[in-house]
Design a protein around this motif. Structure first.
Motif, PDB file in Angstrom:
ATOM      1  N   ASP A  93      33.900 -32.334  78.762  1.00 58.02           N
ATOM      2  CA  ASP A  93      33.955 -30.876  78.754  1.00 58.02           C
ATOM      3  C   ASP A  93      33.217 -30.395  77.501  1.00 58.02           C
ATOM      4  OD1 ASP A  93      34.627 -28.354  79.658  1.00 58.02           O
ATOM      5  OD2 ASP A  93      36.591 -28.320  78.716  1.00 58.02           O
ATOM      6  N   GLY A  94      33.027 -29.083  77.403  1.00 60.19           N
ATOM      7  CA  GLY A  94      32.395 -28.513  76.217  1.00 60.19           C
ATOM      8  C   GLY A  94      30.885 -28.565  76.228  1.00 60.19           C
ATOM      9  N   THR A  95      30.288 -28.722  77.404  1.00 60.60           N
ATOM     10  CA  THR A  95      28.827 -28.842  77.476  1.00 60.60           C
ATOM     11  C   THR A  95      28.131 -27.556  77.045  1.00 60.60           C
ATOM     12  OG1 THR A  95      28.969 -28.291  79.833  1.00 60.60           O
ATOM     13  CG2 THR A  95      28.839 -30.618  79.259  1.00 60.60           C
ATOM     14  N   THR A  96      28.657 -26.424  77.486  1.00 59.37           N
ATOM     15  CA  THR A  96      28.029 -25.149  77.129  1.00 59.37           C
ATOM     16  C   THR A  96      28.102 -24.918  75.630  1.00 59.37           C
ATOM     17  OG1 THR A  96      28.642 -24.223  79.282  1.00 59.37           O
ATOM     18  CG2 THR A  96      28.032 -22.670  77.550  1.00 59.37           C
ATOM     19  N   GLY A  97      29.261 -25.165  75.036  1.00 59.40           N
ATOM     20  CA  GLY A  97      29.415 -24.989  73.595  1.00 59.40           C
ATOM     21  C   GLY A  97      28.460 -25.864  72.809  1.00 59.40           C
ATOM     22  N   ALA A  98      28.260 -27.100  73.252  1.00 57.37           N
ATOM     23  CA  ALA A  98      27.351 -28.011  72.550  1.00 57.37           C
ATOM     24  C   ALA A  98      25.916 -27.493  72.583  1.00 57.37           C
ATOM     25  CB  ALA A  98      27.422 -29.401  73.179  1.00 57.37           C
ATOM     26  N   SER A 408      39.138 -23.054  65.617  1.00 55.18           N
ATOM     27  CA  SER A 408      38.670 -24.265  64.929  1.00 55.18           C
ATOM     28  C   SER A 408      37.281 -24.047  64.324  1.00 55.18           C
ATOM     29  CB  SER A 408      38.664 -25.456  65.885  1.00 55.18           C
ATOM     30  OG  SER A 408      37.799 -25.233  66.978  1.00 55.18           O
ATOM     31  N   GLU A 409      36.410 -23.322  65.032  1.00 56.46           N
ATOM     32  CA  GLU A 409      35.063 -23.062  64.500  1.00 56.46           C
ATOM     33  C   GLU A 409      35.126 -22.195  63.241  1.00 56.46           C
ATOM     34  OE1 GLU A 409      34.475 -24.323  68.678  1.00 56.46           O
ATOM     35  OE2 GLU A 409      35.769 -22.828  67.739  1.00 56.46           O
ATOM     36  N   ILE A 410      35.995 -21.196  63.232  1.00 55.25           N
ATOM     37  CA  ILE A 410      36.141 -20.352  62.049  1.00 55.25           C
ATOM     38  C   ILE A 410      36.701 -21.162  60.882  1.00 55.25           C
ATOM     39  CG2 ILE A 410      37.384 -18.372  61.075  1.00 55.25           C
ATOM     40  CD1 ILE A 410      35.145 -17.521  62.887  1.00 55.25           C
ATOM     41  N   GLU A 411      37.689 -22.001  61.155  1.00 57.27           N
ATOM     42  CA  GLU A 411      38.286 -22.849  60.113  1.00 57.27           C
ATOM     43  C   GLU A 411      37.243 -23.777  59.500  1.00 57.27           C
ATOM     44  OE1 GLU A 411      41.154 -24.931  57.746  1.00 57.27           O
ATOM     45  OE2 GLU A 411      41.210 -22.979  58.755  1.00 57.27           O
ATOM     46  N   ILE A 412      36.447 -24.439  60.338  1.00 62.94           N
ATOM     47  CA  ILE A 412      35.440 -25.384  59.838  1.00 62.94           C
ATOM     48  C   ILE A 412      34.335 -24.635  59.112  1.00 62.94           C
ATOM     49  CG2 ILE A 412      33.883 -27.279  60.433  1.00 62.94           C
ATOM     50  CD1 ILE A 412      37.006 -27.626  60.939  1.00 62.94           C
ATOM     51  N   ALA A 413      33.942 -23.467  59.610  1.00 60.13           N
ATOM     52  CA  ALA A 413      32.894 -22.673  58.955  1.00 60.13           C
ATOM     53  C   ALA A 413      33.330 -22.265  57.548  1.00 60.13           C
ATOM     54  CB  ALA A 413      32.578 -21.439  59.791  1.00 60.13           C
ATOM     55  N   ASP A 489      42.428 -26.718  72.386  1.00 61.19           N
ATOM     56  CA  ASP A 489      41.247 -27.477  72.801  1.00 61.19           C
ATOM     57  C   ASP A 489      41.400 -28.942  72.410  1.00 61.19           C
ATOM     58  OD1 ASP A 489      39.633 -25.463  73.971  1.00 61.19           O
ATOM     59  OD2 ASP A 489      39.092 -24.723  71.978  1.00 61.19           O
ATOM     60  N   SER A 490      40.589 -29.771  73.041  1.00 60.97           N
ATOM     61  CA  SER A 490      40.557 -31.199  72.740  1.00 60.97           C
ATOM     62  C   SER A 490      39.761 -31.446  71.459  1.00 60.97           C
ATOM     63  CB  SER A 490      39.921 -31.959  73.903  1.00 60.97           C
ATOM     64  OG  SER A 490      39.500 -33.248  73.511  1.00 60.97           O
ATOM     65  N   LEU A 491      40.329 -32.220  70.537  1.00 60.61           N
ATOM     66  CA  LEU A 491      39.609 -32.559  69.305  1.00 60.61           C
ATOM     67  C   LEU A 491      38.342 -33.346  69.631  1.00 60.61           C
ATOM     68  CD1 LEU A 491      39.422 -32.791  66.204  1.00 60.61           C
ATOM     69  CD2 LEU A 491      40.825 -34.860  66.370  1.00 60.61           C
ATOM     70  N   ARG A 492      38.407 -34.252  70.614  1.00 65.97           N
ATOM     71  CA  ARG A 492      37.234 -35.051  70.972  1.00 65.97           C
ATOM     72  C   ARG A 492      36.082 -34.172  71.441  1.00 65.97           C
ATOM     73  NH1 ARG A 492      37.717 -39.856  75.390  1.00 65.97           N
ATOM     74  NH2 ARG A 492      39.529 -40.298  74.063  1.00 65.97           N
ATOM     75  N   VAL A 493      36.399 -33.143  72.206  1.00 64.75           N
ATOM     76  CA  VAL A 493      35.368 -32.224  72.697  1.00 64.75           C
ATOM     77  C   VAL A 493      34.680 -31.526  71.532  1.00 64.75           C
ATOM     78  CG1 VAL A 493      34.995 -30.061  73.955  1.00 64.75           C
ATOM     79  CG2 VAL A 493      36.410 -31.856  74.959  1.00 64.75           C
ATOM     80  N   LYS A 494      35.455 -31.030  70.562  1.00 65.01           N
ATOM     81  CA  LYS A 494      34.898 -30.297  69.430  1.00 65.01           C
ATOM     82  C   LYS A 494      34.041 -31.203  68.550  1.00 65.01           C
ATOM     83  CE  LYS A 494      36.669 -26.311  70.398  1.00 65.01           C
ATOM     84  NZ  LYS A 494      35.799 -25.192  70.810  1.00 65.01           N
ATOM     85  N   LYS A 495      34.529 -32.402  68.271  1.00 70.99           N
ATOM     86  CA  LYS A 495      33.786 -33.315  67.402  1.00 70.99           C
ATOM     87  C   LYS A 495      32.483 -33.766  68.058  1.00 70.99           C
ATOM     88  CE  LYS A 495      35.976 -36.338  64.840  1.00 70.99           C
ATOM     89  NZ  LYS A 495      36.859 -37.415  64.364  1.00 70.99           N
TER      90      LYS A 495
END
Length: 537
Positions: A93-98, A408-413, A489-495
């Motif tokens: 999953d997460g193809t569009t985000g990538a 998660s994106e805001i936190e990492i940014a 969300d899945s951590l694996r997807v985000k990483k």
């Protein structure tokens, strides 16, 4: 020598682009791909309609499916498409985000290049930022266990959000969780043991999961047994029909007796081949190709259950679950090739029923029957369930989740901005640019929900200082604690999205010279001169 120009070392038929022109052209191609899919991002993203050469229609907002269905020619754009394929393979999953993140990284890099920063410096900065982002994500993740069913359902519902079947999210999510837990073993979930079988003609909320394998095929003859206990299963990957000669041949028959003799011999030879199958002890025949009427009648008289034209995915699942070998040459079949199960039966009317295989020998295989009013709906439902099953698998195997809704994106940014102050030189600017690119994910989610992107990002940053899991609820257009509200969300997807996007961005930034050959056309030849028509070549 004076008066002489530079020697020509490049084939003049090749198109060459160098320096910043090559970089800008490649970045523009990557951004174009990202722009195609970014409107599908988030729960309120739009769908795309793909129509192939024969008029078949696919309606989807799945990034991998959209890019797969497009005939992309530019080599850099193809590299971005590979990001989606890798994301789908590793994380599910997460193809569009990538893809959106890859486009955003290259857009930020382009701005830095225009200010005079060398691509090599940006690449070093992006590598540092990517490594730090992984560390920050690990620290931000929340540990969960498979016993926490509510979390598994919530992560499935987050994956389903924005799909056409979203109205049935509760029903679909619970089925996916049940299926994943059913096949889970020692903390691993093998999705190969979950078959998705489409059954259009009903409603989505009629979708159900059943133990065993369900094949959308009925037995070939009404007189064949409806049920076979302890079946011996033969899988045949060849036609079961009277063979015709490959080459043109003719012979003369000058009497009715000779004609009768010829037909009887042909029948005897064919029945000998069928007996070869049955002599192994096979009581169920599953064919990938045709089983003709003569063979059908013969199997029926012998009390054998037979189905034909079973698709490749189902055949592989049956082979894996029952232990049956896929036999391509009928004359090579033996008892060792047969598989076994507890029961094979047909349920439903003779010509409309389905074949159920229960108590499989090797695996605890289950089938999810996907219901919907049309094939377009069941196609979309299959892609939706595939995403949901993958994020459930990731959560069970990894035991971690992160807050969704862009939290998660805001936190990492924010973490990367703080980290950038410790980075020396111009690489600091690349790390800060990486942080801004990460915010493109919640920005696009907000835009697709009709929210103001600038105000939303500023509000998210401010709220994040109070609540580290602050993210978007696009339905209420409010900023909430997404972890507490089940948006996860899945951590694996985000990483994997960060890893794939940063790697492809760095690959594109390394290119400063592009050589493109002209497309070569095949010379027209008469069909009889085509190489494929020559034997032995």
């Amino acid at each position: 020598m004076a008066g002489l120009g530079q020697p020509t070392i490049i084939d003049p038929r090749k198109e060459q682009t160098q320096g910043k022109d090559a970089l800008h052209m490649n970045i523009a191609a990557a951004k174009a791909v990202a722009n195609i899919v970014k409107t599908t991002l988030g729960p309120k993203g739009m769908d795309k309609m793909l129509v192939n050469g024969v008029g078949d229609i696919v309606l989807t907002n799945d990034g991998a499916m959209i890019l797969k269905g497009m005939e992309i020619e530019h080599p850099t754009a193809k590299m971005i498409v590979e990001v989606a394929k890798t994301q789908e393979t590793i994380a599910g999953d997460g193809t569009t985000g990538a893809v959106v993140l890859a486009g955003a990284l290259l857009e930020k890099a382009e701005g830095l290049i225009d200010t005079g920063i060398h691509p090599a410096v940006i690449i070093k900065g992006f590598l540092k930022a990517s490594g730090k982002a992984m560390e920050l994500l690990d620290n931000y993740a929340v540990e969960v266990t498979k016993e926490n069913r509510e979390v598994l359902v919530n992560i499935a519902k987050t994956a389903i959000a924005g799909k056409s079947s979203e109205a049935f999210a509760d029903h679909i999510a619970n089925i996916c969780v049940d299926a994943a837990l059913e096949v889970e073993e020692d903390g691993k979930v093998d999705l190969n043991n979950i078959m998705l079988t489409q059954d259009p003609g009903q409603q989505i909320d009629d979708t159900e999961f059943l133990e065993g394998i369900v094949v959308n095929k009925a037995r070939l003859h009404s007189a064949m047994p409806e049920k076979v206990e302890k079946p011996k299963i033969a899988i045949l990957a060849s036609d079961i029909s009277v063979k015709k000669t490959k080459n043109k041949a003719s012979f003369q028959i000058d009497s009715a007796d000779k004609m009768k003799e010829f037909l009887e011999q042909e029948k005897a030879d064919f029945e000998a081949m069928l007996d070869r199958i049955l002599d192994t002890g096979a009581t169920v025949i599953i064919g990938t190709k045709n089983i003709d009427q003569v063979a059908m009648d013969y199997f029926q008289k012998k009390g054998v259950y037979a189905i034909r034209r079973v698709n490749e995915d189902d055949i592989k699942a049956i082979s894996r679950a029952t232990g049956a070998h896929i036999v391509k040459n009928i004359m090579d079949i033996s008892e060792k090739d047969l598989g076994s199960a507890e029961l094979i039966e047909q349920i439903g009317a003779f010509d409309l029923g389905k074949t159920y295989i229960r108590g499989c020998k090797n695996t605890n295989t289950i089938t999810i029957l996907l219901r919907g009013s049309t094939e377009h709906i069941t196609d979309n439902l299959e892609r939706t369930m595939d995403d949901a099953l993958n994020v459930i698998k990731n959560t069970i195997e990894d035991g971690t989740i992160v807050a969704g809704g862009g939290a998660s994106e805001i936190e990492i940014a924010q973490g990367l901005r703080a980290y950038s102050t410790s980075v020396e030189g111009r690489e600091q600017l690349a790390v800060a640019a990486f942080a801004e690119a990460l915010e493109s994910i919640p920005r696009e989610i907000a835009i697709n929900a009709g929210m103001d992107s600038i105000d939303t990002i500023l509000a998210l940053r401010a709220k994040h200082t109070e609540i580290k899991n602050a993210g978007l609820d696009v339905y209420s257009t409010e900023i909430i604690d997404t972890l507490e509200n089940g948006i996860v969300d899945s951590l694996r997807v985000k990483k994997q999205a960060i890893k794939s996007a940063s790697e492809v961005a760095n690959m594109v930034l390394r290119v400063d010279d592009m050589l493109k050959a002209q497309r070569q056309q095949m010379m027209d030849v008469n069909p009889e001169h085509n190489i494929h028509n020559y034997e032995g070549m």
